[in-house]
Design an enzyme around this catalytic site. Structure first.
Site, PDB file in Angstrom:
ATOM      1  N   ASP A 100     -39.685  13.234  -6.733  1.00 60.68           N
ATOM      2  CA  ASP A 100     -40.664  13.884  -5.853  1.00 60.68           C
ATOM      3  C   ASP A 100     -42.037  13.463  -6.357  1.00 60.68           C
ATOM      4  O   ASP A 100     -42.422  13.809  -7.475  1.00 60.68           O
ATOM      5  CB  ASP A 100     -40.480  15.415  -5.969  1.00 60.68           C
ATOM      6  CG  ASP A 100     -41.543  16.181  -5.204  1.00 60.68           C
ATOM      7  OD1 ASP A 100     -41.393  17.407  -5.079  1.00 60.68           O
ATOM      8  OD2 ASP A 100     -42.525  15.559  -4.738  1.00 60.68           O
ATOM      9  N   ILE A 101     -42.756  12.717  -5.561  1.00 63.87           N
ATOM     10  CA  ILE A 101     -44.014  12.119  -6.030  1.00 63.87           C
ATOM     11  C   ILE A 101     -45.058  13.178  -6.390  1.00 63.87           C
ATOM     12  O   ILE A 101     -45.978  12.916  -7.157  1.00 63.87           O
ATOM     13  CB  ILE A 101     -44.564  11.121  -4.997  1.00 63.87           C
ATOM     14  CG1 ILE A 101     -45.515  10.132  -5.669  1.00 63.87           C
ATOM     15  CG2 ILE A 101     -45.225  11.828  -3.807  1.00 63.87           C
ATOM     16  CD1 ILE A 101     -45.837   8.915  -4.829  1.00 63.87           C
ATOM     17  N   ASN A 123     -52.242   9.996   7.444  1.00 64.88           N
ATOM     18  CA  ASN A 123     -52.500   9.433   8.762  1.00 64.88           C
ATOM     19  C   ASN A 123     -54.007   9.270   8.915  1.00 64.88           C
ATOM     20  O   ASN A 123     -54.772   9.696   8.045  1.00 64.88           O
ATOM     21  CB  ASN A 123     -51.912  10.307   9.879  1.00 64.88           C
ATOM     22  CG  ASN A 123     -52.458  11.702   9.839  1.00 64.88           C
ATOM     23  OD1 ASN A 123     -53.667  11.914   9.903  1.00 64.88           O
ATOM     24  ND2 ASN A 123     -51.577  12.673   9.672  1.00 64.88           N
ATOM     25  N   VAL A 166     -44.426  13.129   3.098  1.00 62.88           N
ATOM     26  CA  VAL A 166     -45.050  13.141   1.761  1.00 62.88           C
ATOM     27  C   VAL A 166     -46.484  13.672   1.852  1.00 62.88           C
ATOM     28  O   VAL A 166     -46.967  14.343   0.933  1.00 62.88           O
ATOM     29  CB  VAL A 166     -44.982  11.732   1.125  1.00 62.88           C
ATOM     30  CG1 VAL A 166     -45.932  10.750   1.760  1.00 62.88           C
ATOM     31  CG2 VAL A 166     -45.224  11.803  -0.367  1.00 62.88           C
ATOM     32  N   ASP A 167     -47.134  13.462   2.997  1.00 61.83           N
ATOM     33  CA  ASP A 167     -48.493  13.995   3.213  1.00 61.83           C
ATOM     34  C   ASP A 167     -48.459  15.528   3.090  1.00 61.83           C
ATOM     35  O   ASP A 167     -49.257  16.151   2.380  1.00 61.83           O
ATOM     36  CB  ASP A 167     -48.944  13.573   4.618  1.00 61.83           C
ATOM     37  CG  ASP A 167     -50.434  13.705   4.853  1.00 61.83           C
ATOM     38  OD1 ASP A 167     -50.852  13.458   5.994  1.00 61.83           O
ATOM     39  OD2 ASP A 167     -51.165  14.059   3.912  1.00 61.83           O
ATOM     40  N   SER A 183     -44.753   4.259   5.198  1.00 63.14           N
ATOM     41  CA  SER A 183     -44.270   3.850   6.531  1.00 63.14           C
ATOM     42  C   SER A 183     -42.764   3.894   6.708  1.00 63.14           C
ATOM     43  O   SER A 183     -42.265   3.636   7.814  1.00 63.14           O
ATOM     44  CB  SER A 183     -44.770   2.443   6.922  1.00 63.14           C
ATOM     45  OG  SER A 183     -46.153   2.482   7.216  1.00 63.14           O
ATOM     46  N   GLY A 214     -40.885   6.478   6.653  1.00 64.55           N
ATOM     47  CA  GLY A 214     -40.433   7.759   7.212  1.00 64.55           C
ATOM     48  C   GLY A 214     -40.796   7.879   8.678  1.00 64.55           C
ATOM     49  O   GLY A 214     -40.324   7.103   9.515  1.00 64.55           O
ATOM     50  N   VAL A 215     -41.687   8.782   8.964  1.00 65.71           N
ATOM     51  CA  VAL A 215     -42.114   9.042  10.355  1.00 65.71           C
ATOM     52  C   VAL A 215     -42.560   7.754  11.058  1.00 65.71           C
ATOM     53  O   VAL A 215     -42.315   7.551  12.245  1.00 65.71           O
ATOM     54  CB  VAL A 215     -43.272  10.075  10.352  1.00 65.71           C
ATOM     55  CG1 VAL A 215     -43.995  10.141  11.688  1.00 65.71           C
ATOM     56  CG2 VAL A 215     -42.736  11.455   9.984  1.00 65.71           C
ATOM     57  N   TYR A 216     -43.199   6.871  10.276  1.00 65.16           N
ATOM     58  CA  TYR A 216     -43.757   5.661  10.917  1.00 65.16           C
ATOM     59  C   TYR A 216     -42.719   4.568  11.163  1.00 65.16           C
ATOM     60  O   TYR A 216     -43.047   3.491  11.644  1.00 65.16           O
ATOM     61  CB  TYR A 216     -44.957   5.153  10.125  1.00 65.16           C
ATOM     62  CG  TYR A 216     -46.229   5.948  10.360  1.00 65.16           C
ATOM     63  CD1 TYR A 216     -46.253   7.011  11.266  1.00 65.16           C
ATOM     64  CD2 TYR A 216     -47.399   5.662   9.679  1.00 65.16           C
ATOM     65  CE1 TYR A 216     -47.403   7.744  11.486  1.00 65.16           C
ATOM     66  CE2 TYR A 216     -48.564   6.396   9.898  1.00 65.16           C
ATOM     67  CZ  TYR A 216     -48.547   7.432  10.808  1.00 65.16           C
ATOM     68  OH  TYR A 216     -49.693   8.168  11.037  1.00 65.16           O
TER      69      TYR A 216
HETATM   70  N1  APR Z   1     -41.940  12.385  -2.762  1.00 62.81           N
HETATM   71  C1  APR Z   1     -41.675  11.064  -2.547  1.00 62.81           C
HETATM   72  N2  APR Z   1     -41.397  10.555  -1.336  1.00 62.81           N
HETATM   73  C2  APR Z   1     -41.363  11.420  -0.297  1.00 62.81           C
HETATM   74  C3  APR Z   1     -41.617  12.806  -0.426  1.00 62.81           C
HETATM   75  C4  APR Z   1     -41.918  13.276  -1.739  1.00 62.81           C
HETATM   76  N3  APR Z   1     -42.190  14.565  -1.978  1.00 62.81           N
HETATM   77  N4  APR Z   1     -41.514  13.389   0.804  1.00 62.81           N
HETATM   78  C5  APR Z   1     -41.195  12.403   1.661  1.00 62.81           C
HETATM   79  N5  APR Z   1     -41.082  11.234   1.006  1.00 62.81           N
HETATM   80  C6  APR Z   1     -40.738   9.917   1.517  1.00 62.81           C
HETATM   81  C7  APR Z   1     -39.975   9.844   2.812  1.00 62.81           C
HETATM   82  O1  APR Z   1     -38.581  10.074   2.577  1.00 62.81           O
HETATM   83  C8  APR Z   1     -40.250   8.403   3.215  1.00 62.81           C
HETATM   84  O2  APR Z   1     -39.335   7.547   2.554  1.00 62.81           O
HETATM   85  O3  APR Z   1     -41.948   9.222   1.783  1.00 62.81           O
HETATM   86  C9  APR Z   1     -41.647   8.130   2.648  1.00 62.81           C
HETATM   87  C10 APR Z   1     -42.730   8.049   3.704  1.00 62.81           C
HETATM   88  O4  APR Z   1     -42.399   8.966   4.741  1.00 62.81           O
HETATM   89  P1  APR Z   1     -43.530   9.808   5.499  1.00 62.81           P
HETATM   90  O5  APR Z   1     -44.026  10.857   4.599  1.00 62.81           O
HETATM   91  O6  APR Z   1     -42.954  10.203   6.815  1.00 62.81           O
HETATM   92  O7  APR Z   1     -44.726   8.760   5.709  1.00 62.81           O
HETATM   93  P2  APR Z   1     -44.908   7.614   6.800  1.00 62.81           P
HETATM   94  O8  APR Z   1     -43.612   7.062   7.274  1.00 62.81           O
HETATM   95  O9  APR Z   1     -45.923   6.693   6.212  1.00 62.81           O
HETATM   96  O10 APR Z   1     -45.550   8.413   8.033  1.00 62.81           O
HETATM   97  C11 APR Z   1     -46.841   8.937   7.868  1.00 62.81           C
HETATM   98  O11 APR Z   1     -46.170  11.105   8.549  1.00 62.81           O
HETATM   99  O12 APR Z   1     -46.401  13.034   7.387  1.00 62.81           O
HETATM  100  C12 APR Z   1     -46.955  12.278   8.348  1.00 62.81           C
HETATM  101  O13 APR Z   1     -49.289  12.775   8.155  1.00 62.81           O
HETATM  102  C13 APR Z   1     -48.316  11.775   7.949  1.00 62.81           C
HETATM  103  O14 APR Z   1     -48.808  11.030  10.149  1.00 62.81           O
HETATM  104  C14 APR Z   1     -48.440  10.597   8.854  1.00 62.81           C
HETATM  105  C15 APR Z   1     -47.030  10.020   8.880  1.00 62.81           C
END
Ligand code: APR
Length: 174
Positions: free
Chosen positions: A9-10, A23, A32-33, A121, A123-125
């Site tokens: 967990d970062i 974002n 993670v945001d 990127s 995850g959600v992206y």
């Molecule tokens: N520690 C480490 N990695 C994490 C954690 C955590 N606590 N929580 C989530 N992740 C991982 C996810 O599993 C994924 O592999 O971080 C990676 C990036 O996922 P997202 O957080 O969805 O980020 P991203 O794909 O870049 O999308 C960004 O999502 O949360 C919103 O505000 C953010 O709009 C932006 C978008």
């Protein structure tokens, strides 16, 4: 430079810098945001609002990076970066690579020696984890400090085993 991948967990990383997959509006979100804002406390959002009121009135561009204090996190700074969003047609790997190199530039300017990255990127992206791992590892390996200061340690902190495997595979490639 030492580059490693680990499951974790970062928000708990003890590196000087923790990178946030933010974002463009810099005002928090999910993934993670959301985790970083929850762990850093409300002062992080205040710091981000200050950026929006001063140096980043239009928010943060995809591929760019900006630092704030880390407040209640163990780290000293958070470097926020905005990954390319595949769902919006942002599929250029150079944009994703820029997230990692610009974050390292900002970290080096701060005098940070160690940086933890999530899989920006992936995850959600909507980017493919293997592609993110390859682009991220190549970008970090190819990065050189622009001026003074230098980062000695980069840790990819991954939230699941599938991502960890993808980064370990990318690191095993010379
Ligand atoms: N520690 C480490 N990695 C994490 C954690 C955590 N606590 N929580 C989530 N992740 C991982 C996810 O599993 C994924 O592999 O971080 C990676 C990036 O996922 P997202 O957080 O969805 O980020 P991203 O794909 O870049 O999308 C960004 O999502 O949360 C919103 O505000 C953010 O709009 C932006 C978008």
């Amino acid at each position: 430079m030492q580059i490693t991948a680990e499951r974790g967990d970062i928000t708990r990383a003890t590196t000087d810098v923790v990178v946030n997959a933010a974002n463009s509006n810099l005002l928090g979100g999910g993934g993670v945001d959301g985790a970083i804002h929850a762990a850093a406390g409300p002062r992080l959002l205040e710091a981000c609002r200050h950026l929006r009121a001063t140096t980043h009135r239009d928010g943060l561009d995809v591929g760019d990076a900006v630092a704030t204090d880390a407040f209640d996190l163990p780290a000293r700074w958070v470097v926020h970066t905005v990954g390319p969003n595949r769902h919006r047609g942002q599929t250029d790997p150079a944009l994703l690579a820029s997230c990692f190199t610009r974050s390292l530039d900002v970290a080096a300017e701060l005098g940070a020696r160690s940086v933890a990255f999530p899989a920006v990127s992936a995850g959600v992206y909507g980017w493919d984890p293997e592609v993110v791992a390859t682009v991220a590892v190549d970008a970090v390996r190819g990065w050189r400090p622009q001026g003074g200061g230098s980062v000695e340690e980069v840790r990819f902190v991954l939230f699941n085993d599938m991502l960890l495997d993808a980064f370990r595979t990318a690191l095993a490639r010379r």
